[in-house]
Motif scaffolding. Structure first.
Motif, PDB file in Angstrom:
ATOM      1  N   ARG A 179      -4.373   0.971  -5.804  1.00  6.80           N
ATOM      2  CA  ARG A 179      -4.012   1.468  -4.451  1.00  6.80           C
ATOM      3  C   ARG A 179      -3.306   0.309  -3.842  1.00  6.80           C
ATOM      4  NH1 ARG A 179      -9.947   4.367  -2.834  1.00  6.80           N
ATOM      5  NH2 ARG A 179      -9.376   6.283  -3.613  1.00  6.80           N
ATOM      6  N   ASP A 216      -0.650   4.206  -6.717  1.00 10.99           N
ATOM      7  CA  ASP A 216      -0.601   5.068  -5.118  1.00 10.99           C
ATOM      8  C   ASP A 216      -0.339   4.100  -4.013  1.00 10.99           C
ATOM      9  OD1 ASP A 216      -1.025   6.617  -3.221  1.00 10.99           O
ATOM     10  OD2 ASP A 216      -3.415   6.728  -3.221  1.00 10.99           O
ATOM     11  N   ARG A 223     -10.768  -3.164  -7.710  1.00  8.30           N
ATOM     12  CA  ARG A 223     -10.577  -2.115  -8.215  1.00  8.30           C
ATOM     13  C   ARG A 223     -11.689  -1.162  -8.797  1.00  8.30           C
ATOM     14  NH1 ARG A 223      -7.142  -5.665  -9.275  1.00  8.30           N
ATOM     15  NH2 ARG A 223      -7.756  -6.484 -11.357  1.00  8.30           N
ATOM     16  N   LEU A 253      -8.293   2.068   5.211  1.00 12.46           N
ATOM     17  CA  LEU A 253      -7.401   2.075   4.086  1.00 12.46           C
ATOM     18  C   LEU A 253      -7.472   0.478   3.230  1.00 12.46           C
ATOM     19  CD1 LEU A 253      -4.467   3.992   5.974  1.00 12.46           C
ATOM     20  CD2 LEU A 253      -6.006   4.667   3.951  1.00 12.46           C
ATOM     21  N   ALA A 274      -8.284  -0.671  -0.731  1.00 13.80           N
ATOM     22  CA  ALA A 274      -6.981  -1.103  -1.080  1.00 13.80           C
ATOM     23  C   ALA A 274      -7.430  -2.088  -2.293  1.00 13.80           C
ATOM     24  CB  ALA A 274      -5.982  -1.451  -0.306  1.00 13.80           C
ATOM     25  N   ASP A 275      -6.176  -2.014  -3.338  1.00 12.86           N
ATOM     26  CA  ASP A 275      -6.414  -3.086  -4.312  1.00 12.86           C
ATOM     27  C   ASP A 275      -5.521  -4.304  -4.125  1.00 12.86           C
ATOM     28  OD1 ASP A 275      -8.414  -1.584  -6.111  1.00 12.86           O
ATOM     29  OD2 ASP A 275      -6.485  -0.303  -6.403  1.00 12.86           O
ATOM     30  N   LYS A 329       6.469   7.184  -3.105  1.00 15.95           N
ATOM     31  CA  LYS A 329       5.418   6.545  -2.315  1.00 15.95           C
ATOM     32  C   LYS A 329       4.828   7.725  -1.221  1.00 15.95           C
ATOM     33  CE  LYS A 329       8.124   2.042  -1.870  1.00 15.95           C
ATOM     34  NZ  LYS A 329       8.527   1.300  -0.836  1.00 15.95           N
TER      35      LYS A 329
END
Length: 433
Positions: free
Chosen positions: A199, A222, A192, A264, A268-269, A245
């Motif tokens: 994310r 998000d 993060r 992506l 992302a998290d 979303k």
């Protein structure tokens, strides 16, 4: 708080590794008697929402209490039925998604998606009329239909009793495993960024996974949902579960789309997947420091580990439809509770993993399955059994079964001191000391 509600919440919070001291912050209330069923569906609903809310306030560091309102919970668990799009009632099940009589029992099919419908018709060798499908299934044994449809890429499950499921190899595999698993895979630092929302990359379909990611979106994440271009989500399911979303289409077999997906995922998290086990193995989804949540129908183990499935089918295979049925045929839960309950539990597992990751680091993996939730519903929650409140005794009238009195307190009587006698034969006098 009701004992069964408290027990269910405590069991789930323990499975999630949560601090037991936080349980005292949960309050329940609202209208009673909702989602009635033979199995404790409302207790499942309350408990999964309670732990999801508790995980959210824990992660946010908020000091207040958690309020679980039965009316809100019951309404959310049938959210797809309350949906209206310009006043139009949504389509829940296609005509070929239903119970059918087989030669020796019952079969349930799921044919909401066009490719599953085509596979069903191929397996049965018939046209798409309800009468033709009914006739084709009526000639075969239920397990034969199940096997043939799955072999063709479709979805059909033979009705089983709880005892038959317990004896089945997949049923034994489910019973031998915990409700959910949580793993720390390495020592990697969290991914993060400072500032900005969480994310979440959403690779789920239908209800359970989308409910989880819908909840994470509610909490400020998000959430970006990715679907293959040729197989978008059904319109009404999208309207119900994709609120909050953003959605996009990527063909992961296309080099350019694959690169876009990789970028992506790099940023992302959290990654949430809901495709059948093995379906995404050809793609490199591992990223150090990621929180990965994997959802499946039957689990990623046993002979059915690679099978697709949906809530309605899991109810049929695991004996739930038999328990909720009658002499006229199989039944169903008052909500797709395995989907919704697993969805809130999945969101709670992600939130708890993030909280633990902030403290201890590590790539995190959580795994849940609808069949595991079904097993917990049937065997992990306290159930109302009239026999628990009945007694039998011998007396002048013979062997009598009777209900215990609900008047009970510490130090009070356990029951009546004498059984009923033959009417009218007692002397009209007071007992002597």
């Amino acid at each position: 708080m009701d004992t069964t509600v408290r027990t269910g919440t405590k069991l789930l919070w323990s499975a999630l590794g949560g601090d037991a001291a936080l349980l005292d912050r949960v309050d329940h209330g609202g209208v009673s008697g909702l989602l009635p069923a033979r199995l404790p569906v409302m207790d499942l609903a309350r408990a999964t929402v309670a732990v999801c809310s508790l995980a959210a306030v824990e992660r946010a560091g908020l000091p207040g209490r958690v309020r679980v309102d039965d009316g809100a919970v019951a309404t959310a668990f049938v959210s797809e039925r309350h949906l209206r799009v310009d006043g139009r009632v949504p389509v829940s099940f296609a005509p070929l998604s239903r119970f059918w009589r087989a030669a020796d029992g019952w079969v349930r099919t799921h044919a909401n998606y066009p490719h599953h419908r085509a596979a069903l018709l191929t397996a049965l060798g018939t046209d798409d009329s309800v009468d033709a499908v009914a006739a084709a299934i009526a000639e075969r044994r239920a397990v034969e239909v199940e096997t043939a449809v799955y072999a063709a890429g479709g979805l059909a499950v033979a009705l089983r009793t709880p005892e038959e499921w317990a004896a089945h190899e997949q049923g034994r595999a489910v019973a031998a495993r915990p409700l959910l698993t949580r793993e720390r895979l390495d020592e990697a630092a969290p991914r993060r960024r400072s500032g900005g929302p969480l994310r979440v990359l959403d690779l789920t379909r239908v209800i359970a996974g989308p409910v989880a990611t819908r909840t994470l979106a509610l909490l400020g994440a998000d959430v970006l949902r990715i679907d293959p271009p040729g197989r978008p989500e059904l319109p009404d399911a999208h309207a119900d579960t994709d609120v909050g979303k953003r959605t996009a289409a990527l063909d992961l077999d296309s080099p350019s789309d694959r690169r876009a997906f990789g970028e992506l995922l790099d940023a992302a998290d959290v990654l949430v997947t809901g495709y059948r086990p093995g379906a995404l193995d050809r793609f490199d989804l591992h990223r150090p420091g990621l929180v990965v949540a994997r959802l499946s129908a039957w689990g990623d183990y046993g002979p059915w580990g690679g099978r697709r499935g949906f809530d309605s089918l899991v109810q049929v295979a695991t004996g739930i439809a038999a328990v909720e049925g009658s002499a006229d045929g199989p039944g169903a839960l008052p909500a797709q509770a395995l989907d919704h309950g697993t969805g809130y539990l999945l969101a709670a597992a992600v939130l708890r993993s993030l909280t633990e990751q902030d403290r201890d680091g590590g790539t995190r993996l959580v795994r849940l399955a609808l069949a595991q939730t079904g097993h917990w519903l049937a065997h992990g929650l306290p159930r109302y059994e009239p026999e628990d409140h009945l007694r039998e005794s011998e007396g002048p009238l013979g062997r009598l079964r009777y209900a215990l009195s609900p008047v009970s307190y510490e130090g009070g009587p356990a029951g009546w001191s004498r059984p009923p006698g033959v009417a009218g034969v007692d002397a009209p006098a007071w007992l002597t000391a």
